[in-house]
Write a protein that holds these residues in place. Structure first.
Motif, short mmCIF file in Angstrom:
data_model
loop_
_atom_site.label_atom_id
_atom_site.label_comp_id
_atom_site.label_asym_id
_atom_site.label_seq_id
_atom_site.Cartn_x
_atom_site.Cartn_y
_atom_site.Cartn_z
N THR A 26 -2.46 5.38 5.87
CA THR A 26 -2.73 6.67 6.51
C THR A 26 -1.40 7.39 6.73
O THR A 26 -0.32 6.78 6.59
CB THR A 26 -3.41 6.46 7.88
OG1 THR A 26 -2.51 5.75 8.73
CG2 THR A 26 -4.73 5.71 7.74
N PRO A 27 -1.45 8.66 7.10
CA PRO A 27 -0.20 9.36 7.43
C PRO A 27 0.60 8.67 8.53
O PRO A 27 1.83 8.67 8.51
CB PRO A 27 -0.67 10.75 7.86
CG PRO A 27 -1.95 10.95 7.11
CD PRO A 27 -2.60 9.58 7.09
N LEU A 64 -5.42 -3.60 10.59
CA LEU A 64 -4.70 -2.38 10.23
C LEU A 64 -5.63 -1.18 10.19
O LEU A 64 -5.26 -0.09 10.62
CB LEU A 64 -3.99 -2.57 8.89
CG LEU A 64 -2.82 -3.56 8.89
CD1 LEU A 64 -2.38 -3.89 7.48
CD2 LEU A 64 -1.66 -3.00 9.72
N GLU A 65 -6.85 -1.39 9.70
CA GLU A 65 -7.82 -0.29 9.67
C GLU A 65 -8.22 0.09 11.09
O GLU A 65 -8.29 1.28 11.43
CB GLU A 65 -9.05 -0.71 8.86
CG GLU A 65 -10.10 0.39 8.76
CD GLU A 65 -11.35 -0.04 8.01
OE1 GLU A 65 -12.15 0.86 7.69
OE2 GLU A 65 -11.56 -1.24 7.78
N LEU A 101 0.82 -1.21 0.00
CA LEU A 101 0.00 0.00 0.00
C LEU A 101 0.85 1.27 0.00
O LEU A 101 0.37 2.33 -0.37
CB LEU A 101 -0.97 0.01 1.19
CG LEU A 101 -2.09 -1.02 1.12
CD1 LEU A 101 -2.93 -0.97 2.40
CD2 LEU A 101 -2.97 -0.80 -0.10
N GLY A 102 2.11 1.13 0.40
CA GLY A 102 3.02 2.27 0.32
C GLY A 102 3.26 2.72 -1.11
O GLY A 102 3.62 3.86 -1.36
N GLU A 103 3.01 1.83 -2.06
CA GLU A 103 3.14 2.17 -3.48
C GLU A 103 1.93 2.93 -3.99
O GLU A 103 1.96 3.46 -5.09
CB GLU A 103 3.35 0.89 -4.30
CG GLU A 103 4.58 0.11 -3.93
CD GLU A 103 5.86 0.90 -4.20
OE1 GLU A 103 5.94 1.56 -5.26
OE2 GLU A 103 6.76 0.87 -3.34
N ILE A 159 -4.41 2.00 8.00
CA ILE A 159 -4.93 2.05 6.63
C ILE A 159 -6.36 2.58 6.65
O ILE A 159 -7.03 2.56 7.69
CB ILE A 159 -4.90 0.68 5.91
CG1 ILE A 159 -5.86 -0.33 6.56
CG2 ILE A 159 -3.49 0.13 5.82
CD1 ILE A 159 -6.06 -1.60 5.75
N THR A 160 -6.80 3.05 5.49
CA THR A 160 -8.20 3.45 5.33
C THR A 160 -8.84 2.52 4.32
O THR A 160 -8.18 1.96 3.44
CB THR A 160 -8.31 4.90 4.82
OG1 THR A 160 -7.62 5.00 3.57
CG2 THR A 160 -7.76 5.88 5.83
N ARG A 161 -10.13 2.37 4.46
CA ARG A 161 -10.94 1.56 3.55
C ARG A 161 -12.00 2.49 2.97
O ARG A 161 -12.81 3.03 3.71
CB ARG A 161 -11.60 0.41 4.31
CG ARG A 161 -12.47 -0.48 3.47
CD ARG A 161 -13.06 -1.60 4.36
NE ARG A 161 -13.83 -2.53 3.59
CZ ARG A 161 -15.13 -2.44 3.36
NH1 ARG A 161 -15.82 -1.41 3.87
NH2 ARG A 161 -15.77 -3.33 2.63
N THR A 162 -11.98 2.65 1.65
CA THR A 162 -12.93 3.54 0.99
C THR A 162 -13.79 2.73 0.04
O THR A 162 -13.27 2.01 -0.82
CB THR A 162 -12.19 4.64 0.19
OG1 THR A 162 -11.32 5.33 1.08
CG2 THR A 162 -13.17 5.62 -0.43
N VAL A 163 -15.11 2.84 0.21
CA VAL A 163 -16.05 2.16 -0.68
C VAL A 163 -16.53 3.17 -1.71
O VAL A 163 -17.08 4.21 -1.37
CB VAL A 163 -17.25 1.59 0.11
CG1 VAL A 163 -18.22 0.90 -0.84
CG2 VAL A 163 -16.78 0.63 1.20
N HIS A 164 -16.30 2.86 -2.98
CA HIS A 164 -16.73 3.73 -4.08
C HIS A 164 -18.09 3.24 -4.58
O HIS A 164 -18.26 2.05 -4.83
CB HIS A 164 -15.71 3.71 -5.21
CG HIS A 164 -14.36 4.21 -4.79
ND1 HIS A 164 -14.10 5.55 -4.60
CD2 HIS A 164 -13.21 3.56 -4.50
CE1 HIS A 164 -12.84 5.69 -4.23
NE2 HIS A 164 -12.28 4.50 -4.15
N PRO A 165 -19.05 4.16 -4.74
CA PRO A 165 -20.42 3.77 -5.13
C PRO A 165 -20.53 3.44 -6.62
O PRO A 165 -21.11 4.18 -7.40
CB PRO A 165 -21.24 5.00 -4.75
CG PRO A 165 -20.28 6.13 -4.89
CD PRO A 165 -18.94 5.59 -4.50
N THR A 166 -19.92 2.33 -6.99
CA THR A 166 -20.02 1.86 -8.37
C THR A 166 -20.85 0.59 -8.37
O THR A 166 -21.21 0.07 -7.31
CB THR A 166 -18.63 1.58 -8.95
OG1 THR A 166 -17.97 0.60 -8.12
CG2 THR A 166 -17.78 2.84 -9.02
N ALA A 167 -21.14 0.07 -9.53
CA ALA A 167 -21.88 -1.19 -9.61
C ALA A 167 -20.99 -2.23 -10.27
O ALA A 167 -20.70 -2.10 -11.45
CB ALA A 167 -23.16 -1.00 -10.40
#
Length: 128
Positions: free
Chosen positions: A93-94, A70-71, A41-43, A76-84
């Motif tokens: 995270t910082p 980790l979250e 994830l550092g990449e 780390i962060t977990r982001t859910v994108h509203p796609t189908a």
């Protein structure tokens, strides 16, 4: 007959020892999967399947458990994108960015030291 509880429960992590936080931190990031996840994830941000493909040998279950840990601990962060269908993306995270350089140095050392470690094991086992 006693009933068996098969529900999945959250693991309780004790509060860090104020005098010496190192054991708690090592328990948190010392796992072989956590280090690899943080290095990957550092990449840049990754989806679950990208992480799964990039980290050789990790099972879906272990990846999920480590991502949750980790979250939970703010690395780390977990982001859910509203796609189908919904797309989920993980990023450091910082706080985790602060340990990226030492983790990458450790990963580099491991790659370079592996032949010497294997040779030392063979020599030790041959003395046996």
């Amino acid at each position: 007959m006693a009933q068996r509880n098969t529900a999945v429960t959250d693991q309780v992590t004790p509060a860090p020892n104020d005098e010496c936080p190192l054991p708690e931190v090592l328990r948190l990031i010392g796992d072989k999967w956590c280090i690899q996840i943080l290095v990957e994830l550092g990449e840049g941000p990754r989806r679950f399947t990208q992480l799964e493909r990039a980290i050789s040998g990790v099972s879906r279950r272990m990846l999920t458990l480590n991502l949750r840990s980790l979250e939970r601990n703010g690395l780390i962060t977990r982001t859910v994108h509203p796609t189908a269908p919904p797309s989920v993306e993980y990023a450091i995270t910082p706080l985790a960015a602060q340990i990226r350089e030492p983790l990458e140095a450790l990963a580099d050392w491991a790659r370079h030291a592996a032949p010497n470690l294997l040779a030392a094991r063979r020599a030790y086992d041959d003395r046996g």
